[in-house]
Scaffold this motif. Structure first.
Motif, PDB file in Angstrom:
ATOM      1  N   ARG A  71     -11.008   2.236  -2.195  1.00 50.91           N
ATOM      2  CA  ARG A  71     -10.205   2.390  -0.977  1.00 50.91           C
ATOM      3  C   ARG A  71      -9.948   1.027  -0.339  1.00 50.91           C
ATOM      4  O   ARG A  71     -10.818   0.163  -0.331  1.00 50.91           O
ATOM      5  CB  ARG A  71     -10.904   3.320   0.028  1.00 50.91           C
ATOM      6  CG  ARG A  71     -11.036   4.767  -0.422  1.00 50.91           C
ATOM      7  CD  ARG A  71      -9.739   5.406  -0.874  1.00 50.91           C
ATOM      8  NE  ARG A  71      -8.651   5.397   0.079  1.00 50.91           N
ATOM      9  CZ  ARG A  71      -8.408   6.366   0.973  1.00 50.91           C
ATOM     10  NH1 ARG A  71      -9.195   7.416   1.039  1.00 50.91           N
ATOM     11  NH2 ARG A  71      -7.377   6.277   1.783  1.00 50.91           N
ATOM     12  N   GLY A  72      -8.752   0.865   0.168  1.00 48.20           N
ATOM     13  CA  GLY A  72      -8.379  -0.431   0.746  1.00 48.20           C
ATOM     14  C   GLY A  72      -8.104  -1.482  -0.317  1.00 48.20           C
ATOM     15  O   GLY A  72      -8.001  -2.673  -0.022  1.00 48.20           O
ATOM     16  N   GLY A  73      -7.956  -1.042  -1.565  1.00 45.74           N
ATOM     17  CA  GLY A  73      -7.887  -1.970  -2.701  1.00 45.74           C
ATOM     18  C   GLY A  73      -6.631  -2.822  -2.794  1.00 45.74           C
ATOM     19  O   GLY A  73      -6.588  -3.748  -3.607  1.00 45.74           O
ATOM     20  N   SER A  74      -5.619  -2.549  -1.977  1.00 46.37           N
ATOM     21  CA  SER A  74      -4.403  -3.369  -2.071  1.00 46.37           C
ATOM     22  C   SER A  74      -4.653  -4.826  -1.685  1.00 46.37           C
ATOM     23  O   SER A  74      -3.967  -5.720  -2.181  1.00 46.37           O
ATOM     24  CB  SER A  74      -3.302  -2.802  -1.178  1.00 46.37           C
ATOM     25  OG  SER A  74      -2.999  -1.506  -1.587  1.00 46.37           O
ATOM     26  N   THR A 102      -2.465   8.361   0.762  1.00 44.61           N
ATOM     27  CA  THR A 102      -3.614   8.354  -0.152  1.00 44.61           C
ATOM     28  C   THR A 102      -4.599   9.475   0.212  1.00 44.61           C
ATOM     29  O   THR A 102      -5.085  10.202  -0.667  1.00 44.61           O
ATOM     30  CB  THR A 102      -4.331   6.983  -0.125  1.00 44.61           C
ATOM     31  OG1 THR A 102      -3.350   5.960  -0.248  1.00 44.61           O
ATOM     32  CG2 THR A 102      -5.331   6.863  -1.250  1.00 44.61           C
ATOM     33  N   PHE A 107      -3.576  -1.487  -5.192  1.00 41.13           N
ATOM     34  CA  PHE A 107      -4.644  -0.478  -5.315  1.00 41.13           C
ATOM     35  C   PHE A 107      -4.872   0.006  -6.752  1.00 41.13           C
ATOM     36  O   PHE A 107      -5.934   0.467  -7.098  1.00 41.13           O
ATOM     37  CB  PHE A 107      -4.279   0.694  -4.389  1.00 41.13           C
ATOM     38  CG  PHE A 107      -5.194   1.883  -4.342  1.00 41.13           C
ATOM     39  CD1 PHE A 107      -6.562   1.749  -4.155  1.00 41.13           C
ATOM     40  CD2 PHE A 107      -4.664   3.177  -4.433  1.00 41.13           C
ATOM     41  CE1 PHE A 107      -7.377   2.872  -4.057  1.00 41.13           C
ATOM     42  CE2 PHE A 107      -5.471   4.297  -4.342  1.00 41.13           C
ATOM     43  CZ  PHE A 107      -6.831   4.141  -4.159  1.00 41.13           C
ATOM     44  N   SER A 110       0.861  -1.185   0.000  1.00 37.31           N
ATOM     45  CA  SER A 110       0.000   0.000   0.000  1.00 37.31           C
ATOM     46  C   SER A 110       0.894   1.230   0.000  1.00 37.31           C
ATOM     47  O   SER A 110       2.112   1.120   0.103  1.00 37.31           O
ATOM     48  CB  SER A 110      -0.806   0.068   1.298  1.00 37.31           C
ATOM     49  OG  SER A 110      -1.773  -0.920   1.360  1.00 37.31           O
ATOM     50  N   ALA A 111       0.255   2.380  -0.029  1.00 40.08           N
ATOM     51  CA  ALA A 111       0.962   3.640   0.145  1.00 40.08           C
ATOM     52  C   ALA A 111       1.372   3.790   1.609  1.00 40.08           C
ATOM     53  O   ALA A 111       0.778   3.163   2.491  1.00 40.08           O
ATOM     54  CB  ALA A 111       0.037   4.782  -0.242  1.00 40.08           C
ATOM     55  N   GLU A 122       1.029   4.479  -3.815  1.00 44.94           N
ATOM     56  CA  GLU A 122       1.559   3.136  -4.052  1.00 44.94           C
ATOM     57  C   GLU A 122       2.740   3.197  -5.016  1.00 44.94           C
ATOM     58  O   GLU A 122       3.689   2.432  -4.904  1.00 44.94           O
ATOM     59  CB  GLU A 122       0.465   2.227  -4.630  1.00 44.94           C
ATOM     60  CG  GLU A 122      -0.449   1.565  -3.602  1.00 44.94           C
ATOM     61  CD  GLU A 122      -1.401   2.522  -2.877  1.00 44.94           C
ATOM     62  OE1 GLU A 122      -1.544   3.694  -3.290  1.00 44.94           O
ATOM     63  OE2 GLU A 122      -2.014   2.087  -1.881  1.00 44.94           O
TER      64      GLU A 122
HETATM   65  N1  ASP Z   1      -3.750   3.231  -0.241  1.00 40.79           N
HETATM   66  C1  ASP Z   1      -5.085   2.842  -0.562  1.00 40.79           C
HETATM   67  C2  ASP Z   1      -6.034   3.356   0.512  1.00 40.79           C
HETATM   68  O1  ASP Z   1      -5.616   4.025   1.445  1.00 40.79           O
HETATM   69  C3  ASP Z   1      -5.241   1.395  -0.774  1.00 40.79           C
HETATM   70  C4  ASP Z   1      -4.867   0.506   0.374  1.00 40.79           C
HETATM   71  O2  ASP Z   1      -4.202   0.929   1.312  1.00 40.79           O
HETATM   72  O3  ASP Z   1      -5.224  -0.682   0.337  1.00 40.79           O
HETATM   73  O4  ASP Z   1      -7.208   3.142   0.419  1.00 40.79           O
END
Ligand code: ASP
Ligand code: MG
Length: 464
Positions: free
Chosen positions: A207-210, A46, A193, A40-41, A128
């Motif tokens: 969001r949260g796509g990693s 993000t 992501f 992720s970042a 990312e």
């Molecule tokens: N960096 C992206 C987010 O904050 C994806 C992730 O962290 O999975 O949503």
């Protein structure tokens, strides 16, 4: 053993954490594991990018400089902390070239004065794109052969629903072609992501796509397991801050994990685990602070049924909305109007119940949506069908989760007798027809006691 290791923003928040993560990867690499990494970042980046882009679209050129400068400082500091020797310079050059590209995009947004879903995707995945080369150079500086790949370079190809793009079926084949051959000689670090359309336009997976990236890569390279690294010992029977006897669950099923995520355990997004389920690849949740601990394994079918109930979660920051009035009895369409009014106001409903007297309908919503919900319902029912709309913010939802509950009689009985013994009043109950969970609403002040009593009642402190 072939694994995908995914590290979230908190695990790569700064240079020290990135070097911790790199040591973990190196140790498994030395043990002979074939590893594909998804990152992720850095934590918070993000959000910074998204807020930055929004601000810039109504702001001025100085805002662009401010965002660029913040990102430069954050990533340069991380590089300096994590990377030793000659790779520090290479990592810095890579970062500078990304910053230059980002600056142009942000200038564009500034001049056009608008940020479209498409340009927002282009901007938001820079987190990312910064993180993956930093982690990759850190590995190289420790002697581990590594390369970094952006999402589409690794084969993640999606439709063009910007902000929430869906991967295309060909992704699996492309990941296999592009990532699999690398594993023999190096550790590829893939930017999570992000993906791109078939025409090469950058997209993000939501969001949260990693986690979804990790799941796709795992399926593409036919990994033995997908490891999601967190900062706790896997998935626990409940929050150890509430119940010190909480235990790590060694194994749970995909369905249970999804149910728990839904109830706030934030393990992973149900959509993220889909490709893993589909290709039958077990997912393991591990702790970066305790890497030797095996963590929790999430598998298709969890035969071991000693514990019918696996976990208890509490959800705070919710509100109960009760719509009532004698005029509702026998009146057709009231429920439909309640739900459409809430849908129009974009309020998500997490629990619903209607007593058979039909004199009230209760719904649970997020606390931040409570006002919106209240006004939407007041406006919808200006006549006498609905007499009152009450909002109670001092509640918590308790969810009792476990696949073994389905078809096992007596679980609800046990739950509610335990509450009775503790003298805890139950405000509302619902059980999904999947029977994977029973959830109910109690007064906020009773929530911790309720969880403690249930944890004991179902013998969860004895989970091995
Ligand atoms: N960096 C992206 C987010 O904050 C994806 C992730 O962290 O999975 O949503
Ligand atoms: Mg509350």
């Amino acid at each position: 053993m072939r694994v995908v290791m995914k590290f979230g923003g908190a695990s790569v928040a700064d240079g020290e954490k990135i070097s911790r993560v790199a040591h973990i990867i190196r140790d498994y690499n030395l043990k002979g594991y074939e590893i594909a990494v998804v990152t992720s970042a850095l934590k918070g980046v993000t959000d910074l990018l998204i807020e930055g882009a929004r601000k810039i679209s109504t702001g001025c050129v100085d805002d662009v400089e401010e965002v660029i400068q913040k990102l430069r400082e954050r990533h340069q500091k991380t590089i300096n902390e994590a990377i030793k020797g000659k790779y520090k310079k290479e990592a810095t050059e890579k970062m500078e070239s990304l910053l230059e590209e980002l600056e142009k995009v942000l200038m564009g947004i500034c001049y056009v004065g608008e940020v479209t879903p498409r340009s927002l995707d282009y901007v938001s995945c820079f987190g990312e794109r910064f993180a993956s080369p930093i982690l990759s150079f850190t590995l190289r500086s420790m002697g581990v052969p590594s390369c970094s790949l952006e999402g589409h370079e690794a084969g993640i190809i999606t439709d063009d629903r910007f902000g929430d793009a869906r991967p295309l079926e060909k992704t699996y084949r492309l990941v296999k072609e592009r990532v699999l051959p690398l594993l023999k000689t190096s550790v590829p670090v893939i930017a999570g992501f992000m993906g791109a359309t078939e025409r090469g336009i950058i997209t993000t997976l939501g969001r949260g796509g990693s986690d979804l990236t990790a799941s796709l890569v795992g399926a593409g390279i036919n990994a033995d397991e997908i490891w999601l690294w967190k900062e706790t010992d896997g998935i626990m029977t409940t929050d150890p801050k509430l119940v010190p006897e909480a235990r790590t669950l060694r194994q749970i099923s995909y369905l249970e994990a999804m149910e728990l995520s839904y109830f706030g355990a934030k393990i992973l997004h149900p959509r993220a685990i889909e490709p893993a389920i589909h290709h039958n690849i077990p997912v393991r949740v591990k702790n970066t602070f305790n890497p030797d601990f095996e963590g929790t394994l999430i598998v298709a079918d969890n035969k071991k049924m000693e514990h019918v109930v696996k976990a208890i979660s509490v959800i705070n920051n919710v509100a109960l909305i009760n719509v009532s009035g004698a005029g509702m009895i026998g009146t057709i369409g009231v429920a439909a109007r309640v739900f459409s009014a809430l849908a129009r106001a974009r309020v998500n409903i997490t629990m619903i119940s209607q007593g058979s007297s039909e004199a009230n309908i209760s719904v649970v919503v997020r606390e931040e949506d409570a006002d919106k919900a209240y006004y939407a319902l007041k406006e919808e029912f200006q006549n006498n069908i609905v007499k009152d709309v009450d909002v109670n913010r001092n509640i918590s939802v308790i969810a009792v989760v476990g696949a073994g509950m389905s078809g096992t009689p007596g679980v609800a009985g046990k739950v509610f007798s335990a509450m009775g013994r503790e003298g805890i009043n139950i405000i509302m109950i619902s059980q999904g027809s999947s029977e994977l969970n029973i959830s109910f609403v109690v007064d906020e002040k009773d929530a911790i006691r309720a969880v403690q009593a249930l944890h004991k009642e179902f013998g969860l402190h004895e989970v091995q």
